[in-house]
Design an enzyme around this catalytic site. Structure first.
Site, PDB file in Angstrom:
ATOM      1  N   CYS A 130      -3.975  88.765  -4.759  1.00  0.00           N
ATOM      2  CA  CYS A 130      -2.870  89.618  -4.338  1.00  0.00           C
ATOM      3  C   CYS A 130      -1.701  88.848  -3.732  1.00  0.00           C
ATOM      4  O   CYS A 130      -0.680  89.446  -3.419  1.00  0.00           O
ATOM      5  CB  CYS A 130      -3.363  90.640  -3.312  1.00  0.00           C
ATOM      6  SG  CYS A 130      -4.689  91.703  -3.909  1.00  0.00           S
ATOM      7  N   PHE A 272      12.272  68.290  -5.834  1.00  0.00           N
ATOM      8  CA  PHE A 272      13.014  67.668  -6.932  1.00  0.00           C
ATOM      9  C   PHE A 272      13.170  66.161  -6.719  1.00  0.00           C
ATOM     10  O   PHE A 272      14.254  65.603  -6.901  1.00  0.00           O
ATOM     11  CB  PHE A 272      14.384  68.331  -7.092  1.00  0.00           C
ATOM     12  CG  PHE A 272      14.315  69.773  -7.487  1.00  0.00           C
ATOM     13  CD1 PHE A 272      13.889  70.144  -8.755  1.00  0.00           C
ATOM     14  CD2 PHE A 272      14.658  70.772  -6.577  1.00  0.00           C
ATOM     15  CE1 PHE A 272      13.821  71.489  -9.117  1.00  0.00           C
ATOM     16  CE2 PHE A 272      14.592  72.109  -6.935  1.00  0.00           C
ATOM     17  CZ  PHE A 272      14.175  72.468  -8.215  1.00  0.00           C
ATOM     18  N   ARG A 274      13.188  62.977  -7.948  1.00  0.00           N
ATOM     19  CA  ARG A 274      13.310  62.310  -9.246  1.00  0.00           C
ATOM     20  C   ARG A 274      14.328  61.197  -9.095  1.00  0.00           C
ATOM     21  O   ARG A 274      15.541  61.442  -9.152  1.00  0.00           O
ATOM     22  CB  ARG A 274      13.724  63.314 -10.323  1.00  0.00           C
ATOM     23  CG  ARG A 274      12.721  64.477 -10.459  1.00  0.00           C
ATOM     24  CD  ARG A 274      13.230  65.618 -11.293  1.00  0.00           C
ATOM     25  NE  ARG A 274      12.310  66.751 -11.234  1.00  0.00           N
ATOM     26  CZ  ARG A 274      12.522  67.910 -11.857  1.00  0.00           C
ATOM     27  NH1 ARG A 274      13.620  68.086 -12.582  1.00  0.00           N
ATOM     28  NH2 ARG A 274      11.642  68.898 -11.749  1.00  0.00           N
ATOM     29  N   PRO A 276      17.062  58.673  -8.948  1.00  0.00           N
ATOM     30  CA  PRO A 276      17.418  58.382  -7.556  1.00  0.00           C
ATOM     31  C   PRO A 276      17.800  59.619  -6.728  1.00  0.00           C
ATOM     32  O   PRO A 276      18.466  59.478  -5.704  1.00  0.00           O
ATOM     33  CB  PRO A 276      18.645  57.488  -7.730  1.00  0.00           C
ATOM     34  CG  PRO A 276      19.337  58.073  -8.918  1.00  0.00           C
ATOM     35  CD  PRO A 276      18.234  58.548  -9.839  1.00  0.00           C
TER      36      PRO A 276
END
Length: 292
Positions: A130, A272, A274, A276
């Site tokens: 739930c 995020f 990633r 540089p």
């Protein structure tokens, strides 16, 4: 290490070959279809029992099951340390092919450690089916956590954070063969990789890493960074908090509740990641950052 926890990291197969058809639509002469077996990640249920009573079932990739069980109990607030577990064992059952499987782990708690309440199994089922809701969940997790990560003095370079996904990816051996597993890695503040675990479930990969850390006597994980190969959900942020991890770094996006929990508790949350680039959603001061 709890009694009975000496074990092979791999119990059961982690990959399996299966028939498949590969289709290439890029050929100008028409679609090319090649029948060729492919390798996929194994997904099987693991039942965690405490004192013979079923507590939870999770779908996982076989391997590191004892670390998974300890990590699960730890991050759910049912134990404080690996020493709260006296014994773990696989209960052998018979699979469809008649061979024994290793899909049940029974945990015996140390003397004096309170067993989970009778409602715990129902609560875990309700949460998984739930979902969890807002501020009430954040307040509950904040109350249950034993560690004040806001007071952790860790400071780390953004360059270190940017390099974590590549270091994690380099150790994803089963992912190389299947493309179908999540990974979690525990790093020092200087970027040294301590442990990596893979699993079909991102939460299982985290539990396996944190369970390993508990068995190694590393809790609380002050001064450490947890890196995950996917998104940063509320659940993963909760697990990091319960182990005293001050920094969670994810290759993908965080959820709104993950950001709220990190902000509320003083954890650094980075998404995020990633190289540089990265986006810091909470605790930017640990990276020495100010907006220009």
């Amino acid at each position: 290490m709890p009694n009975g926890a000496a074990y092979s990291r791999r119990m059961g197969r982690v990959t399996r070959r299966t028939p498949a058809h590969r289709i290439d639509l890029g050929d100008p002469e028409g679609p090319r279809v090649v029948a060729r077996p492919d390798t996929v990640a194994v997904e099987e249920p693991l039942e965690v029992r405490v004192g013979g009573t079923s507590l939870a079932v999770t779908m996982r990739t076989p391997g590191d099951d004892f670390d998974l069980a300890i990590g699960f109990l730890l991050t759910e607030g049912l134990i404080d340390a690996a020493s709260d577990v006296r014994h773990l064992m696989h209960c052998l059952d018979e699979g469809e092919d008649g061979r024994p499987t290793y899909n049940v782990v029974d945990v015996t708690l140390a003397e004096g450690v309170q067993p989970p309440p009778a409602s715990a199994a129902r609560d875990f089922y309700t949460t998984s089916s739930c979902g969890i809701c807002g501020k009430a969940s954040i307040d509950a997790i904040t109350t249950r956590s034993r560690y004040a990560v806001a007071q952790d003095p860790l400071r780390l370079s953004p360059d270190v954070v940017a390099g974590l996904p590549a270091a994690l990816r380099a150790q994803q051996k089963v992912f190389d063969r299947t493309g179908g597993l999540h990974a979690a890695g525990l790093f020092t503040g200087e970027g040294e990789l301590l442990a990596v675990r893979e699993d079909v479930g991102r939460h299982n990969a985290v539990d396996k890493v944190l369970g390993w850390a508990a068995r190694e006597g590393l809790l609380p994980l002050a001064g450490h960074v947890l890196a995950v190969s996917g998104r940063a959900s509320f659940e993963l942020t909760q697990k990091a908090l319960m182990a005293g991890v001050p920094v969670l770094a994810a290759v993908s996006a965080p959820s709104s509740l993950a950001v709220e929990l990190a902000t509320e508790t003083g954890m650094t949350l980075v998404g995020f990641v990633r190289d540089p680039r990265m986006t810091v959603y909470a605790g930017a001061e640990r990276l020495g950052l100010t907006a220009g």
